[in-house]
Design a protein around this motif. Structure first.
Motif, PDB file in Angstrom:
ATOM      1  N   GLN A 197      26.173 -19.014  34.217  1.00 47.90           N
ATOM      2  CA  GLN A 197      26.291 -19.484  35.600  1.00 47.90           C
ATOM      3  C   GLN A 197      26.868 -18.389  36.499  1.00 47.90           C
ATOM      4  O   GLN A 197      26.392 -18.150  37.607  1.00 47.90           O
ATOM      5  N   GLU A 198      27.886 -17.699  36.001  1.00 47.83           N
ATOM      6  CA  GLU A 198      28.518 -16.652  36.795  1.00 47.83           C
ATOM      7  C   GLU A 198      27.543 -15.499  37.051  1.00 47.83           C
ATOM      8  O   GLU A 198      27.449 -14.986  38.177  1.00 47.83           O
ATOM      9  N   ALA A 199      26.818 -15.111  35.999  1.00 47.66           N
ATOM     10  CA  ALA A 199      25.859 -14.008  36.154  1.00 47.66           C
ATOM     11  C   ALA A 199      24.737 -14.402  37.110  1.00 47.66           C
ATOM     12  O   ALA A 199      24.277 -13.587  37.914  1.00 47.66           O
ATOM     13  N   LEU A 200      24.305 -15.673  37.045  1.00 46.98           N
ATOM     14  CA  LEU A 200      23.239 -16.123  37.945  1.00 46.98           C
ATOM     15  C   LEU A 200      23.733 -16.142  39.387  1.00 46.98           C
ATOM     16  O   LEU A 200      23.036 -15.702  40.299  1.00 46.98           O
ATOM     17  N   GLU A 201      24.936 -16.647  39.594  1.00 46.78           N
ATOM     18  CA  GLU A 201      25.459 -16.693  40.967  1.00 46.78           C
ATOM     19  C   GLU A 201      25.607 -15.295  41.544  1.00 46.78           C
ATOM     20  O   GLU A 201      25.326 -15.067  42.715  1.00 46.78           O
TER      21      GLU A 201
END
Lengths: 408, 408
Positions: free
Chosen positions: B210-214
Motif C-alpha cells: 500500500q505504501e509503495a503504491l501510494e
C-alpha cells in the motif's frame, strides 16, 4: 482573424452622464491599428475610489500599484491602455506606469497615487512610454466623449461593447451609476483580461465603497467563469464623485446605504453576465443555482466546479441533459457533498433526486429547454442552507478555433 | 460514432504471465454489443492487495466497498464490469456489488472482502444483477485468456489497449510486474473513468504494498490530466501473489524493497502516460517539468494548473509557444510564485528568464519543437528545491467533437 459577434450579445444601453466624470479617448497606437486605444477618465476633486484586483501571483505592475493606491481612497484620474497588457515586463513595466502617473498628476495637480492605470493586451512587452505620453497629451486636449466611445476604446478582442446602469434613492436624492467592462475574447498571445469600471455621482466614503464593492464582487464577478483561466491584470474599480449632493454614506447604518449597495451589486451583476455573454465561442448562457450546501462559499465553489468542467460545458453545447457529468463535477469540487442527498434539475425539471435518477421523468421539456439559449441548472446538495448562483457559457468548437487554430 | 485510434497510440507490449494470476473474460452484455465486458482475475491464496481510489465525494459503491476491503490486505478475485459504472445508483447499486462478492466468494471459498469489483460505463443505472450473475458463471468455467483479451474487456471508449510491464531483482529472485489500464475516452453519458490493475508474483506484505503504491501514485497517476475532470470510479489496484518465492518484503528496510518500489513506479508511470496518450482528441503529448518550487507538492499543483489550462492546451494544439499563457497559469495556481523569478522554456529553449522575455531568443528550434508530437515545457519558479513532472495532452476540436457533437 475575424471573430464573429457573439450570438449572446446585447445592445449597448442608454447610460446617464455622471457629474464629475469626464471621458476622453485618444490614439496611442499601442498596436498598428486605426482606433482609439487610450481612455482617460478625469474625476472631480473629492472622488472616492474602491477596487478589487486579480489574485494572480504574477500580477502586472498596474495591479500592484493600484492595489496599494486604492487604500488612500481618493482618485482624480483613470487611464486604460488597450493593446499591451504591460504584464511580465519587470522593472521596465513598472517605470511605464509610474511615468503615466507622473504625467497625469502634473497635468491635474493631484497626487500620483490618485492616478489609476490599467493595461490589457499582449504580454511580455513593456508599455512604450513615448506612445503613452503622446496619447495622454492628446487625450488632455481632446473633446470629451460618451460611454460607447470609452467602452470601445478599452476593448481588445471583445465582440460587442458592454455597459450597464442603475440608480438609487438616498434620502430624497437620486444617484446614478454607470459601468463599462471589457473582457472575455482572447487571441493568442493575449489573455482574457477583465477590466471593469463603475462611476457614480453618489457621495460615499471610501471605506464603505470598498466594502460594498467587495460584497458585490463576491456574488457577481467572482461567480462567473468562461474557461477557469485567471488573467494577471483583472481589475474592477468604482469611482464616486459625490456630485449628487446626497448625505455622505459612511457605513451600513447611513441612510440609503443598502439602496446604494444594491444598485452597485445590480450593475456588477449585469456587467459580469455580459462578460460571460462574450465568452469565446459561447453559444449558450448557463445559470447554475446551487442550494443546500454547507455554506454560501461552499455552494459557490461547487457551482464553479460545475461551471469549469469541460465535460459539463460540452454536454450543454451538445444540448444533452447529462446530469451524470454534473454529479462528477460536484464530486470533484472538494466540498462537503453526499451522493445520496444530491438532486439535479435542468430547466426546473428534476432529473435526479436524493442520489437516484427520477424514474420516468419527463425528458421532453428538458430537451426543449436545452435547445434554447439560456440554460438553467439547479443542484441541491441536501446538506445545509448555503446557496450561490454562478454563470458560465458552453464550450464549443468556437473556443478551439479562437485559441488554437489562429496563430499570434 | 466512430472514434479514431489516437495518433499517440502505442502498440500493446509483450507481458509475462504472472504465477498465481488466472485471467478470464465473459459476455455479460451490459450493453447491446458483441464483445466481452466482464473480466475475472482469480488470484492465488496468499495474495496481498493495495489500492488507491478516487477522492470524489460522489464515489460509486464499488469504490466505497473496495476502499474498506483493501485495509485487510488480502485478495482472491477481481471482477471488472464494462458498460455500466453502477455510479449514482444508491442502495440498489450497492446490492449489485454485494451480490457479485457473495457469488464469487462462494465459488472460491474465500471471504467477501477478498473479492474486489470495479465498474465503468453509463451512470445512474443500477448494474443488472442477473447479467452480472450469468457473466460470472460463464467466466468461472471458460478457458483462461491473456493480457490483451483482459485489457480489451475492461475498455469502454478507449481507442487502444494499454499495458505495461517491469521486473525487479529481490535478492537473487527475479519478480515480474504486469499492468493493464483503461481510461480517457469518454462518450456522453459515460465518464472518464480510469481503472488500472497491476499484478506481480512478488511476495510483499500488504502494508508495504500500500505504501509503495501510494508513493508511486503520487508521482504518476496523480500527475496526469486530460481535462481536469475526476471520475466517481477511478481506481488503481496492485495484487502480489507471492509465487516468485522471494523473501517477503515487509518494509523499506527489506532487501529488494527499493527495487520493487521502483519497478512498481515504472509500471505506474507507463500506464499513466498511456492514459494521456488516449486522451480525447489528443494530438500532442505534453510533459511539464516544474522546478524551483517551494515544495514538491507545490510544484505538482503548479504543473497541474498549467496542464489543466484550456488556454495553454489550445496554444499547444495551435503549435504556438505562448509562454504568456503559462505565466497566467502559474499565477492562478494559488501556490507561492514570484513573477520576477519565473523562467519558462519550450523544448529546452528559455523564452523567459527571471520575469522577463529573453530578448532575441531563437524561435526557430522552438517552432520546430512545437510541430512535433512530444512537447516539453519547463518552468522554474526560482524559489526553492521543489520539483514535479506532470503529463497532459492538447485540447483540440476532437475533444469537442467527442463530448458535444455526438449525443448519448
Amino acid at each position: 482573424m475575424d471573430i464573429q459577434r457573439s450570438p449572446l450579445a446585447r445592445p449597448f444601453p442608454e447610460l446617464p452622464s455622471i457629474a464629475g466624470v469626464t471621458l476622453r479617448v485618444a490614439r496611442a497606437q499601442y498596436k498598428t491599428w486605426d482606433r482609439c486605444d487610450l481612455t482617460f477618465a478625469e474625476l472631480a476633486e473629492g472622488t472616492s475610489v474602491a477596487g478589487v484586483f486579480t489574485k494572480s501571483a504574477c500580477a502586472s505592475s498596474e495591479v500592484e500599484l493600484g492595489r496599494e493606491a486604492v487604500k488612500q481612497g481618493r482618485a482624480r484620474a483613470l487611464i486604460v491602455n488597450a493593446g499591451n497588457s504591460n504584464a511580465f515586463t519587470g522593472w521596465r513595466g513598472r517605470e511605464a506606469v509610474e511615468a503615466i502617473q507622473a504625467q497625469v498628476s502634473a497635468a491635474l495637480g493631484c497626487g500620483v497615487d490618485e492616478v489609476f492605470v490599467s493595461s490589457t493586451g499582449v504580454i511580455g512587452v513593456p508599455l512604450p512610454k513615448d506612445k503613452a505620453r503622446a496619447g495622454i497629451e492628446a487625450a488632455l486636449v481632446t473633446e470629451p466623449c460618451g460611454w460607447a466611445d470609452a467602452t470601445n476604446a478599452i476593448g481588445t478582442t471583445d465582440t460587442f461593447a458592454k455597459g450597464a446602469g442603475a440608480s438609487a434613492m438616498i434620502g430624497d436624492t437620486r444617484v446614478e451609476l454607470a459601468g463599462i467592462i471589457k473582457g472575455s475574447g482572447m487571441i493568442a498571445p493575449d489573455m482574457a483580461t477583465m477590466l471593469g469600471y463603475i462611476f457614480t455621482d453618489a457621495n460615499v466614503a471610501p471605506a464603505f465603497l470598498q466594502e460594498a464593492l467587495e460584497r458585490a464582487n463576491a456574488a457577481t464577478f467572482s461567480c462567473i467563469t468562461v474557461d477557469g483561466d485567471t488573467s494577471t491584470s483583472d481589475t474592477v474599480m468604482v469611482f464616486a464623485t459625490a456630485k449628487a449632493g446626497n448625505a455622505r454614506i459612511e457605513s451600513w447604518d447611513s441612510p440609503g446605504a443598502d439602496a446604494f449597495a444594491a444598485a452597485l451589486a445590480d450593475v456588477c451583476r449585469q456587467l459580469a453576465q455580459l462578460v460571460v455573454r462574450d465568452g469565446e465561442g459561447a453559444a449558450k448562457f448557463i445559470t447554475i443555482r446551487v442550494s443546500g450546501a454547507a455554506s454560501d462559499d461552499s455552494a459557490r465553489r461547487v457551482g464553479l466546479s460545475i461551471a469549469n468542467s469541460p465535460l459539463v460545458k460540452t454536454a450543454i453545447a451538445g444540448e444533452d441533459a447529462n446530469w451524470g457529468r454534473v454529479v462528477m463535477a460536484v464530486g470533484k469540487a472538494g466540498e462537503p457533498a453526499d451522493r445520496d442527498k444530491l438532486s439535479i434539475a435542468f430547466g426546473g425539471v428534476w432529473a435526479a433526486r436524493n442520489g437516484l435518477p427520477v424514474e420516468g421523468y419527463d425528458e421532453a421539456p428538458v430537451a426543449a429547454h436545452l435547445k434554447g439559449e439560456d440554460i438553467d441548472i439547479a443542484v441541491d446538495l441536501g446538506l445545509g442552507d448555503g446557496r450561490a448562483t454562478v454563470w458560465t457559457c458552453d464550450l464549443t468548437h468556437g473556443y478551439i478555433a479562437i485559441n488554437a487554430d489562429y496563430r499570434s
